[in-house]
Design an enzyme around this catalytic site. Structure first.
Site, PDB file in Angstrom:
ATOM      1  N   GLY A 111       0.796  -1.221   0.000  1.00 32.42           N
ATOM      2  CA  GLY A 111       0.000   0.000   0.000  1.00 32.42           C
ATOM      3  C   GLY A 111       0.827   1.270   0.000  1.00 32.42           C
ATOM      4  O   GLY A 111       0.262   2.375  -0.003  1.00 32.42           O
ATOM      5  N   GLU A 157      -0.944   4.972 -14.139  1.00 33.94           N
ATOM      6  CA  GLU A 157      -1.924   4.235 -14.922  1.00 33.94           C
ATOM      7  C   GLU A 157      -3.297   4.825 -14.673  1.00 33.94           C
ATOM      8  O   GLU A 157      -3.522   5.507 -13.659  1.00 33.94           O
ATOM      9  CB  GLU A 157      -1.893   2.741 -14.578  1.00 33.94           C
ATOM     10  CG  GLU A 157      -2.183   2.414 -13.142  1.00 33.94           C
ATOM     11  CD  GLU A 157      -1.984   0.950 -12.829  1.00 33.94           C
ATOM     12  OE1 GLU A 157      -1.178   0.290 -13.508  1.00 33.94           O
ATOM     13  OE2 GLU A 157      -2.642   0.447 -11.895  1.00 33.94           O
ATOM     14  N   LYS A 158      -4.199   4.579 -15.591  1.00 29.75           N
ATOM     15  CA  LYS A 158      -5.563   5.064 -15.459  1.00 29.75           C
ATOM     16  C   LYS A 158      -6.173   4.493 -14.185  1.00 29.75           C
ATOM     17  O   LYS A 158      -6.088   3.287 -13.916  1.00 29.75           O
ATOM     18  CB  LYS A 158      -6.381   4.640 -16.678  1.00 29.75           C
ATOM     19  CG  LYS A 158      -7.842   5.055 -16.652  1.00 29.75           C
ATOM     20  CD  LYS A 158      -8.010   6.552 -16.777  1.00 29.75           C
ATOM     21  CE  LYS A 158      -9.493   6.951 -16.793  1.00 29.75           C
ATOM     22  NZ  LYS A 158      -9.663   8.421 -16.777  1.00 29.75           N
ATOM     23  N   TYR A 159      -6.781   5.356 -13.376  1.00 27.16           N
ATOM     24  CA  TYR A 159      -7.419   4.896 -12.135  1.00 27.16           C
ATOM     25  C   TYR A 159      -8.860   4.504 -12.419  1.00 27.16           C
ATOM     26  O   TYR A 159      -9.642   5.291 -12.976  1.00 27.16           O
ATOM     27  CB  TYR A 159      -7.372   5.992 -11.073  1.00 27.16           C
ATOM     28  CG  TYR A 159      -8.081   5.603  -9.798  1.00 27.16           C
ATOM     29  CD1 TYR A 159      -7.608   4.554  -9.009  1.00 27.16           C
ATOM     30  CD2 TYR A 159      -9.228   6.272  -9.396  1.00 27.16           C
ATOM     31  CE1 TYR A 159      -8.263   4.194  -7.843  1.00 27.16           C
ATOM     32  CE2 TYR A 159      -9.892   5.914  -8.231  1.00 27.16           C
ATOM     33  CZ  TYR A 159      -9.408   4.880  -7.462  1.00 27.16           C
ATOM     34  OH  TYR A 159     -10.064   4.516  -6.307  1.00 27.16           O
ATOM     35  N   HIS A 215     -10.953  -5.675  -6.268  1.00 24.77           N
ATOM     36  CA  HIS A 215      -9.546  -6.084  -6.270  1.00 24.77           C
ATOM     37  C   HIS A 215      -9.542  -7.594  -6.023  1.00 24.77           C
ATOM     38  O   HIS A 215      -9.808  -8.052  -4.923  1.00 24.77           O
ATOM     39  CB  HIS A 215      -8.807  -5.340  -5.149  1.00 24.77           C
ATOM     40  CG  HIS A 215      -7.346  -5.651  -5.075  1.00 24.77           C
ATOM     41  ND1 HIS A 215      -6.454  -4.858  -4.410  1.00 24.77           N
ATOM     42  CD2 HIS A 215      -6.608  -6.681  -5.561  1.00 24.77           C
ATOM     43  CE1 HIS A 215      -5.241  -5.368  -4.492  1.00 24.77           C
ATOM     44  NE2 HIS A 215      -5.324  -6.482  -5.187  1.00 24.77           N
ATOM     45  N   LYS A 270      -5.081  -3.825   2.804  1.00 24.64           N
ATOM     46  CA  LYS A 270      -6.168  -4.798   2.875  1.00 24.64           C
ATOM     47  C   LYS A 270      -6.589  -5.045   4.323  1.00 24.64           C
ATOM     48  O   LYS A 270      -5.754  -5.102   5.229  1.00 24.64           O
ATOM     49  CB  LYS A 270      -5.723  -6.107   2.233  1.00 24.64           C
ATOM     50  CG  LYS A 270      -5.374  -5.969   0.760  1.00 24.64           C
ATOM     51  CD  LYS A 270      -4.671  -7.213   0.232  1.00 24.64           C
ATOM     52  CE  LYS A 270      -4.187  -7.014  -1.185  1.00 24.64           C
ATOM     53  NZ  LYS A 270      -3.373  -8.139  -1.670  1.00 24.64           N
ATOM     54  N   ASN A 304       2.723 -10.545  -7.054  1.00 23.03           N
ATOM     55  CA  ASN A 304       3.483 -10.657  -5.810  1.00 23.03           C
ATOM     56  C   ASN A 304       4.277 -11.954  -5.850  1.00 23.03           C
ATOM     57  O   ASN A 304       3.705 -13.050  -5.879  1.00 23.03           O
ATOM     58  CB  ASN A 304       2.564 -10.631  -4.597  1.00 23.03           C
ATOM     59  CG  ASN A 304       1.877  -9.288  -4.427  1.00 23.03           C
ATOM     60  OD1 ASN A 304       0.678  -9.208  -4.259  1.00 23.03           O
ATOM     61  ND2 ASN A 304       2.640  -8.213  -4.473  1.00 23.03           N
ATOM     62  N   ARG A 335       5.867 -13.810  -3.814  1.00 22.65           N
ATOM     63  CA  ARG A 335       6.116 -14.239  -2.432  1.00 22.65           C
ATOM     64  C   ARG A 335       4.849 -14.831  -1.844  1.00 22.65           C
ATOM     65  O   ARG A 335       3.786 -14.815  -2.469  1.00 22.65           O
ATOM     66  CB  ARG A 335       6.529 -13.029  -1.588  1.00 22.65           C
ATOM     67  CG  ARG A 335       5.513 -11.881  -1.672  1.00 22.65           C
ATOM     68  CD  ARG A 335       5.734 -10.805  -0.662  1.00 22.65           C
ATOM     69  NE  ARG A 335       4.931  -9.620  -0.936  1.00 22.65           N
ATOM     70  CZ  ARG A 335       3.658  -9.465  -0.602  1.00 22.65           C
ATOM     71  NH1 ARG A 335       3.007 -10.462  -0.013  1.00 22.65           N
ATOM     72  NH2 ARG A 335       3.014  -8.340  -0.872  1.00 22.65           N
TER      73      ARG A 335
END
Length: 445
Positions: free
Chosen positions: A164, A199-201, A207, A236, A289, A291
């Site tokens: 985040g 990038e375009k929001y 999500h 999150k 991610n 990991r």
């Protein structure tokens, strides 16, 4: 199989890995800071060594000290957990140079996918949809030009971001200079790299992420998907598996896209591909991610596989003995992250845990490193633990989570239990139609 492993992390994830290792017959070595001398992971491991002061840069990010302990104790592998050094390709490369296995993907693959602009290009080559955006921005004027081309709102994102951090939504050209400076400073401080792109929001999206597991023989299995849309400031808070109100056709397309991306990179072990999904179920690649993730627990509860054990096995060259048709998806799990924070301001809290009661019952799990009289310090992430429940249906899981939250007692440290209860009772959450905007609407954050 490895006989001895060092866990280069702390808290809940270190405890989770130590438990998996014990069940696999692997001896464990933990490292700890001066602030974590009495921590659970320090006391659970077969061997424990102090590597520095309480600040993460002096201890858990101290690569030299970690490698020295690893060599002196004769470990064969290092597990980085999540956060800390888990997505640091330089650390993975240093492990390799010292003949120590890194529990994760190859360092070069990690480097490519960790640079989020490069990851977008790889996704495009693999035929995975991506949002409109830019390359690495040279300065704020470049950012303003790129934003004008995409159309506001846009999202500035640190190339090496995560957790985040290094993210800002920009809704107008007037906001761009301050946002650009903020992302640069935060990214530089958090990741040592101030590079960013935009990038375009997309407004009011879900999500959703896809959990993958791959071995060195090229076998790839999707272990399920998770809805991680309940977030506050890109952090999150609640995850559930599988994602509600997602059409089966869209789910299958997302799985296919995730597998294509894994094969495009030659990725191995555990990984997660994150997508943004619009109301009409168009999905776009966000990031990968490389990991273990905090929310792996809900997927474990549904598919009935120990993801940490299979991460270790595939890193060691084991071939997956199961295929996609063998993966279970007939249950529903929900996870609430219990964090130490002021319930009014959402600021991190610290103190001593005076009383702790953890709920129980069938298919109720609490992953944590807490115990009574444990000192919650101000030096680390505010997450205290993860409360996870699983049932045959989503409705049953929501009821089980409400029951578990009502039974959960933690005194001495302010926490967000009541916030989770409010979210569980929210109409949008109950219907499964919630998006990443829900917390902003409920809590004005």
């Amino acid at each position: 199989m490895y006989s001895k492993m060092l866990i280069a992390n702390r808290g809940e994830v270190a405890v989770r890995i130590i438990r998996a290792c014990k069940e696999m017959g692997i001896k464990t070595v933990s490292v700890y800071s001066t602030a974590d001398e009495e921590a659970l992971h320090t006391n659970m491991a077969d061997e424990s060594y102090c590597i520095g002061g309480p600040l993460v840069k002096d201890s858990y990010l101290n690569i030299g000290a970690i490698i020295t302990i690893a060599k002196e104790t004769g470990v064969e592998a290092i597990h980085p957990g999540y956060g800390m050094l888990s997505e640091n390709p330089d650390f993975a490369k240093i492990c390799e140079e010292n003949n120590i296995a890194f529990i994760g993907p190859d360092a070069e693959i990690m480097r490519q996918m960790g640079q989020k602009d490069a990851a977008r290009e790889i996704a495009r080559k693999a035929g995975v949809p991506i949002t409109e955006g830019s390359g690495i921005l040279s300065d704020v004027h470049d950012a303003m030009y790129a934003a004008q081309a995409c159309g506001y709102p846009v999202m500035l994102k640190a190339r090496a971001g995560g957790g985040g951090k290094g993210i800002r939504i920009v809704r107008s050209k007037e906001e761009m200079p301050h946002a650009y400076a903020s992302v640069f400073e935060e990214a530089k401080a958090s990741f040592g790299d101030g590079s960013m792109y935009l990038e375009k929001y997309l407004e009011n999206v879900k999500h959703i992420e896809v959990q993958v597991l791959a071995d060195k023989e090229g076998n790839v299995v999707v272990l399920g998907d998770r809805d991680c849309s309940i977030q506050r400031k890109n952090q999150k808070l609640i995850e559930e598996c599988p994602a509600p109100v997602l059409g089966q056709s869209t789910r299958e397309k997302m799985y296919d896209a995730a597998v294509r991306l894994v094969r495009e990179t030659g990725y191995t072990t555990v990984g997660t591909i994150e997508f943004l999904v619009t109301e009409d179920e168009q999905f776009y690649f966000m990031e990968m991610n490389t990991r273990l993730q905090v929310e792996h627990s809900v997927t474990e509860m549904v598919c009935q596989l120990d993801i940490v054990k299979w991460q270790i096995r595939t890193a060691n060259g084991f071939t997956l003995p199961f295929r996609q048709k063998d993966i279970r998806n007939d249950k529903h799990a929900i996870e609430c992250r219990i964090c130490a924070e002021d319930p009014k301001t959402f600021q991190p809290a610290c103190g001593t845990i005076q009383f702790l009661h953890v709920p129980g019952g069938p298919n109720v799990r609490f992953d944590s490193a807490m115990y009574q009289e444990y000192e919650v310090s101000p030096f680390y992430d505010s997450m205290l633990g993860k409360l996870i429940v699983c049932s045959g249906t989503r409705e049953e899981s929501i009821r089980k989570m409400k029951s578990s939250l009502s039974e959960f007692v933690l005194s001495g440290v302010e926490n967000n239990r009541d916030m989770h209860m409010k979210l569980m009772e929210n109409e949008e959450f109950e219907k499964g139609t919630y998006t990443t905007d829900l917390c902003r609407k409920l809590f004005d954050v």
